[in-house]
Motif scaffolding. Structure first.
Motif, PDB file in Angstrom:
ATOM      1  N   PHE A   1      24.315  15.801 -16.959  1.00 32.92           N
ATOM      2  CA  PHE A   1      23.753  14.731 -17.780  1.00 32.92           C
ATOM      3  C   PHE A   1      23.587  15.133 -19.240  1.00 32.92           C
ATOM      4  CE2 PHE A   1      22.393  13.349 -13.504  1.00 32.92           C
ATOM      5  CZ  PHE A   1      23.027  12.111 -13.500  1.00 32.92           C
ATOM      6  N   SER A   2      24.024  16.339 -19.569  1.00 30.16           N
ATOM      7  CA  SER A   2      24.055  16.752 -20.970  1.00 30.16           C
ATOM      8  C   SER A   2      25.382  16.409 -21.624  1.00 30.16           C
ATOM      9  CB  SER A   2      23.812  18.261 -21.090  1.00 30.16           C
ATOM     10  OG  SER A   2      22.544  18.617 -20.623  1.00 30.16           O
ATOM     11  N   SER A   3      26.468  16.622 -20.887  1.00 30.29           N
ATOM     12  CA  SER A   3      27.777  16.440 -21.521  1.00 30.29           C
ATOM     13  C   SER A   3      28.836  15.813 -20.637  1.00 30.29           C
ATOM     14  CB  SER A   3      28.279  17.802 -22.026  1.00 30.29           C
ATOM     15  OG  SER A   3      28.226  18.780 -21.007  1.00 30.29           O
ATOM     16  N   GLY A   4      28.495  15.386 -19.441  1.00 31.53           N
ATOM     17  CA  GLY A   4      29.469  14.724 -18.595  1.00 31.53           C
ATOM     18  C   GLY A   4      30.630  15.628 -18.224  1.00 31.53           C
ATOM     19  N   THR A   5      31.843  15.091 -18.245  1.00 31.95           N
ATOM     20  CA  THR A   5      33.007  15.856 -17.807  1.00 31.95           C
ATOM     21  C   THR A   5      33.363  16.994 -18.771  1.00 31.95           C
ATOM     22  OG1 THR A   5      34.479  14.248 -18.862  1.00 31.95           O
ATOM     23  CG2 THR A   5      33.999  13.923 -16.526  1.00 31.95           C
TER      24      THR A   5
ATOM     25  N   THR B   1      31.740   7.962 -14.176  1.00 32.70           N
ATOM     26  CA  THR B   1      31.236   6.614 -14.451  1.00 32.70           C
ATOM     27  C   THR B   1      29.721   6.605 -14.563  1.00 32.70           C
ATOM     28  OG1 THR B   1      33.118   5.678 -13.255  1.00 32.70           O
ATOM     29  CG2 THR B   1      31.235   4.235 -13.626  1.00 32.70           C
ATOM     30  N   ILE B   2      29.064   7.432 -13.737  1.00 30.99           N
ATOM     31  CA  ILE B   2      27.602   7.529 -13.785  1.00 30.99           C
ATOM     32  C   ILE B   2      27.165   8.018 -15.159  1.00 30.99           C
ATOM     33  CG2 ILE B   2      25.594   8.742 -12.847  1.00 30.99           C
ATOM     34  CD1 ILE B   2      27.141   8.892 -10.169  1.00 30.99           C
ATOM     35  N   PHE B   3      27.801   9.083 -15.634  1.00 35.88           N
ATOM     36  CA  PHE B   3      27.430   9.619 -16.948  1.00 35.88           C
ATOM     37  C   PHE B   3      27.664   8.580 -18.038  1.00 35.88           C
ATOM     38  CE2 PHE B   3      28.630  11.666 -20.941  1.00 35.88           C
ATOM     39  CZ  PHE B   3      27.462  12.377 -21.203  1.00 35.88           C
ATOM     40  N   GLU B   4      28.771   7.867 -17.962  1.00 34.66           N
ATOM     41  CA  GLU B   4      29.078   6.874 -18.989  1.00 34.66           C
ATOM     42  C   GLU B   4      27.995   5.794 -19.051  1.00 34.66           C
ATOM     43  OE1 GLU B   4      32.923   5.683 -17.716  1.00 34.66           O
ATOM     44  OE2 GLU B   4      33.964   7.309 -18.785  1.00 34.66           O
ATOM     45  N   ARG B   5      27.482   5.385 -17.895  1.00 41.16           N
ATOM     46  CA  ARG B   5      26.434   4.362 -17.876  1.00 41.16           C
ATOM     47  C   ARG B   5      25.118   4.904 -18.416  1.00 41.16           C
ATOM     48  NH1 ARG B   5      27.748   1.852 -11.837  1.00 41.16           N
ATOM     49  NH2 ARG B   5      29.554   0.584 -12.489  1.00 41.16           N
ATOM     50  N   VAL B   6      24.798   6.139 -18.044  1.00 39.94           N
ATOM     51  CA  VAL B   6      23.579   6.766 -18.563  1.00 39.94           C
ATOM     52  C   VAL B   6      23.693   6.944 -20.075  1.00 39.94           C
ATOM     53  CG1 VAL B   6      22.179   8.874 -18.548  1.00 39.94           C
ATOM     54  CG2 VAL B   6      23.011   7.920 -16.397  1.00 39.94           C
ATOM     55  N   ASN B   7      24.851   7.363 -20.528  1.00 40.52           N
ATOM     56  CA  ASN B   7      25.080   7.579 -21.957  1.00 40.52           C
ATOM     57  C   ASN B   7      24.946   6.274 -22.730  1.00 40.52           C
ATOM     58  OD1 ASN B   7      25.806   9.166 -24.238  1.00 40.52           O
ATOM     59  ND2 ASN B   7      27.895   8.382 -24.108  1.00 40.52           N
ATOM     60  N   GLU B   8      25.467   5.205 -22.163  1.00 45.48           N
ATOM     61  CA  GLU B   8      25.387   3.901 -22.831  1.00 45.48           C
ATOM     62  C   GLU B   8      23.924   3.449 -22.958  1.00 45.48           C
ATOM     63  OE1 GLU B   8      24.877  -0.235 -23.365  1.00 45.48           O
ATOM     64  OE2 GLU B   8      24.550   0.680 -21.401  1.00 45.48           O
TER      65      GLU B   8
ATOM     66  N   SER C   1      23.029   6.292  -3.818  1.00 44.25           N
ATOM     67  CA  SER C   1      23.645   7.314  -2.956  1.00 44.25           C
ATOM     68  C   SER C   1      25.133   7.051  -2.762  1.00 44.25           C
ATOM     69  CB  SER C   1      22.936   7.353  -1.598  1.00 44.25           C
ATOM     70  OG  SER C   1      22.976   6.071  -0.975  1.00 44.25           O
ATOM     71  N   ASP C   2      25.533   5.786  -2.806  1.00 45.27           N
ATOM     72  CA  ASP C   2      26.949   5.449  -2.662  1.00 45.27           C
ATOM     73  C   ASP C   2      27.742   5.801  -3.912  1.00 45.27           C
ATOM     74  OD1 ASP C   2      26.463   4.458  -0.146  1.00 45.27           O
ATOM     75  OD2 ASP C   2      26.252   2.382  -0.807  1.00 45.27           O
ATOM     76  N   ALA C   3      27.072   5.805  -5.052  1.00 42.60           N
ATOM     77  CA  ALA C   3      27.763   6.030  -6.319  1.00 42.60           C
ATOM     78  C   ALA C   3      28.082   7.503  -6.554  1.00 42.60           C
ATOM     79  CB  ALA C   3      26.923   5.494  -7.478  1.00 42.60           C
ATOM     80  N   VAL C   4      27.244   8.390  -6.008  1.00 48.40           N
ATOM     81  CA  VAL C   4      27.416   9.828  -6.252  1.00 48.40           C
ATOM     82  C   VAL C   4      28.403  10.400  -5.232  1.00 48.40           C
ATOM     83  CG1 VAL C   4      26.274  12.059  -6.441  1.00 48.40           C
ATOM     84  CG2 VAL C   4      25.060   9.983  -7.122  1.00 48.40           C
ATOM     85  N   LYS C   5      29.432  11.042  -5.723  1.00 47.48           N
ATOM     86  CA  LYS C   5      30.445  11.635  -4.841  1.00 47.48           C
ATOM     87  C   LYS C   5      30.267  13.152  -4.777  1.00 47.48           C
ATOM     88  CE  LYS C   5      34.338  10.213  -3.881  1.00 47.48           C
ATOM     89  NZ  LYS C   5      35.066   9.934  -2.629  1.00 47.48           N
ATOM     90  N   GLY C   6      30.179  13.693  -3.545  1.00 50.70           N
ATOM     91  CA  GLY C   6      30.095  15.128  -3.343  1.00 50.70           C
ATOM     92  C   GLY C   6      28.690  15.611  -3.057  1.00 50.70           C
TER      93      GLY C   6
END
Length: 344
Positions: free
Chosen positions: A214-218, A246-253, A314-319
């Protein structure tokens, strides 16, 4: 500079800074160990800034992280901090880890940590992982003796199941339970968090930034070195990373709308989980530390909290959250009963 407040952790009297500092990455795991003078400067900057709750373990390094903290806190600075360390996990080569909680080892590990830290008493001493070969009561019984002898002040558990927490608490009050808790690691909310709140136990959230995601995404993955254990974690594998991006992008937005960074937003979410919760984000850079404490000034409405959580179902997070190095997690940390142990 943001003012860092104080919170009561647990119900036995321990008071700590509202945000702590995880020191593990200073001595490896997320890359090569960092230069000692730089890390000493960071630790001392943290304490002067009001972040006085410092988290380490004898396995970090191994041993070198405790030595680092001992050097950084020499002199008058020690009296201004709440120092937490852990025992029970032993690196035995490669990815192999041995977990020990037998009374003889508990005492020996404590004595060695005291020497490396150059102190006479550990403020908060955690069972780092649960030894499932023997009753938790035996481990806590020896820790209770160490409390009575003045070698530790408070007892903590890390990655312990709800039943293990209850059994340990019955032997001696547990002050804090350390769990991985972040926007994308929320399974502890089902049993662990309610158990801690029922028993008056403080909650220490490690990896509150999703191990840096959540600091820098990919970009985080692009900068992994050969010494970074995170390259093995399922959530950072190519087959999972595309969806997690996609999760990071939404948090970043949302962070952009809030006028803060994504890491500050993710940390603020943890801070909003209750007054008995203390996140301990780790860093090796003063500028990142300053950014992290900025999360304390980010306020979230109930609607904003709900929006954030909708990104990370829980469905959105993979792994899986960890990659399995032979160390028990709270889901498999139950130990034999004391009665069955005595009759065996």
């Amino acid at each position: 500079m943001v003012k860092v407040g104080r919170i009561k952790l647990g119900s036995q009297g321990l008071e700590v800074s509202a945000q702590g500092l995880g020191c593990m990455s200073m001595s490896g795991f997320y890359g090569a160990p960092k230069p000692e003078p730089d890390m000493i400067a960071l630790i001392q900057h943290a304490v002067r800034s009001g972040v006085t709750f410092l988290d380490t373990s004898d396995v970090y390094g191994p041993h070198t992280n405790e030595i680092l903290l001992g050097k950084a806190l020499k002199g008058g600075m020690r009296e201004n901090v709440e120092l937490a360390t852990k025992f029970g996990t032993i690196l035995v080569g490669g990815d192999k880890v041995e977990v020990r909680g037998d009374p003889q080892y508990v005492r020996a590990a404590c004595e060695e940590s005291l020497k490396r830290l150059q102190i006479h008493c550990i403020d908060l001493y955690y069972v780092h992982r649960i030894d499932t070969r023997l009753p938790i009561e035996l481990t806590i019984g020896e820790l209770k003796k160490l409390v009575e002898e003045g070698k530790i002040k408070y007892i903590g558990l890390s990655e312990a199941s709800a039943s293990t927490i209850r059994r340990a608490h019955a032997v001696h009050p547990i002050t804090a339970v350390q769990v991985e808790w972040s926007l994308w690691s929320r399974d502890v909310e089902e049993e662990i968090i309610p158990t801690c709140r029922e028993l008056g136990i403080g909650i220490v959230a490690y990896s509150p930034l999703g191990r840096g995601f959540f600091s820098s995404g990919t970009k985080l993955v692009e900068n992994f070195t050969q010494h970074d254990v995170r390259q093995h974690f399922p959530r950072f594998q190519p087959e999972n990373l595309e969806q997690n991006k996609t999760i990071f992008e939404r948090v970043n937005e949302m962070a952009t709308r809030k006028g803060c960074t994504p890491s500050q937003l993710a940390l603020a979410w943890v801070h909003h989980q209750g007054k008995n919760v203390c996140p301990i984000p780790g860093t090796t850079k003063i500028e990142n530390f300053n950014q992290n404490i900025g999360a304390l000034s980010v306020k979230l409405t109930p609607e904003e909290l709900a929006e954030l959580e909708s990104f990370v179902t829980s469905d959105a997070v993979k792994g899986d959250r960890s990659y399995g190095i032979g160390v028990t997690t709270w889901k498999e940390s139950d130990t034999p009963s004391l009665s069955s142990w005595k009759t065996a």
